[in-house]
Design an enzyme around this catalytic site. Sequence first.
Site, PDB file in Angstrom:
ATOM      1  CD  GLN A 133      -2.816   1.628   0.277  1.00 42.68           C
ATOM      2  OE1 GLN A 133      -3.081   0.825  -0.219  1.00 42.68           O
ATOM      3  NE2 GLN A 133      -2.509   2.498   0.360  1.00 42.68           N
ATOM      4  CD  GLU A 134       2.842   3.960   4.077  1.00 44.04           C
ATOM      5  OE1 GLU A 134       3.063   4.517   3.165  1.00 44.04           O
ATOM      6  OE2 GLU A 134       2.086   3.631   4.869  1.00 44.04           O
ATOM      7  CB  SER A 135       6.967   1.741  -1.512  1.00 39.50           C
ATOM      8  OG  SER A 135       6.686   0.408  -0.834  1.00 39.50           O
ATOM      9  CE1 TYR A 192      -1.159   3.338   4.226  1.00 37.03           C
ATOM     10  CE2 TYR A 192      -1.921   2.415   6.719  1.00 37.03           C
ATOM     11  CZ  TYR A 192      -1.001   2.833   5.801  1.00 37.03           C
ATOM     12  OH  TYR A 192      -0.230   2.155   6.021  1.00 37.03           O
TER      13      TYR A 192
END
Length: 501
Positions: free
Chosen positions: A304-306, A431
């Site tokens: 999800q972040e990168s 998120y």
Amino acid sequence: MTKFTSLLLVIFTTVLLSACDKENDSSSLSRILARGYINVGTIFGPTNYYTTANGFAGFEYELAKQYADSLNVELRIVPTYSLDELFIKLNTGEVDLLASGLSITDKRLQRFRFAPSYETISQKLVFKQGNVRPRKVADLTGTLMVTSGSSYVENLEKLKQTNSELAWQESTEFDSEELLRKVLSGEIDYTIIDSNNLAINRRYYPEISIGFSINEPEPLAWMVSENSHDDILASLVEFFGTVHHDGTLLALDDKYYGHIEQFNYVETRTFIKAVAGTLPEYQPLFEKYAQELDWRLLAAISYQESHWNPTARSYTGVRGMMMLTLATAKQMGIKSRLDTEQSIQGGAKYFKRMIAMMPDRIPTPDRIWFALASYNIGFGHLNDARIITQRQGGDPDRWVEVKSRLPLLQQKKYYKNTKHGYARGEEPVQYVDNIRRYYDTLSWLDEKAKEQAIALQLAQEKSQALLLNDIVNDSVNESTSEENATESILKEEEVTAETAQ
């Protein structure tokens, strides 16, 4: 006593015994309480009941467990693979009730009794992505197969009254998920599946597409036999009234379905490809630093972040696999955010800190979702949303209630009365939902890979055993042949010796 009186006595006794037998065969609350357990029938599947590394799971299983706990009795699940078999178990008294996501239909109302409805679904006709989409019954040109005994059959029979050309096959061998795979493999063209079941399975089979709904939304409910006592139905009415009002049902619905309402075909396909192509390089690091956490959850956060890009960078200044801020990296003792191992180590450490900051009274998995939201928006803003939830009469310890209030942090009339002020409250909601989807899909793919590895190992062991058996048999045969040859030579020598004498 006259013969007539004796005959009346025999008839009366027979009727009385028959009534007693019926009493014993039918489900009653008093009988369940007396024996200390309740038998609940269900179908194996992702919406009902399945086994995980941490034990049993499934929406219907957890709801049934809540009901058993409310009665203070043991829950005994009786799972099957067939609806027809499930109905037989109910009619014969092998189970006390069915908790299997069953629709309330006209035909079923004639044979069974239902508890209050707890959910509404629609039935979707599905096909493989890339084929021509059918938009109505008249567009169906290939093979349609559905599970035998399902409410799909009843709805198809209704449709056939106005669509005489409609034809379908009923399978007693395959369940809904297996029929989805047959659609993907091209063995059949269409099948029908409940909307909630489809929402779960599309994360694993993104090529499944929706043609059209075959019915109006139908209520789902638990089912008891026609001759069940009123007391068990009354207890179910009371139970569902309670879980509706205390938020239990809402929380359970969010746990299994709250994060999968939206489906993105491209995103799902991209993630599945990344699991196969990119993840293996970094999986050992996720496993190393997850420790007491599930490494798959840590990997889902990183995706999800990168998107598992070690050099990822955001306009806000966060960088690396776990997209850490400079301040967070310093707190976690990380020197280089672009070092993959350091980034994963720092992200894992920071996430564990977020979990530890949650009040002990918040149960799992809610405390995990709260920690994720805090990882994204900050602990202070999360607490502001929990306070708003409490002020509005909600439960600040339930994620499903707080997630609906987080977007209020964007409205002045709410954030002006908070400690930490304005925040983009919609972002942590999305998120958390994204990570939950990635985590579920990754867990499913990982379990499937393990099952395939075990199956391959068993096949290899079987092959080796057969090979060894062949070698042993060949050796025995050779030894026997040699012994026979030796015996033959010895006999020839004996004959020669006797002749010479």
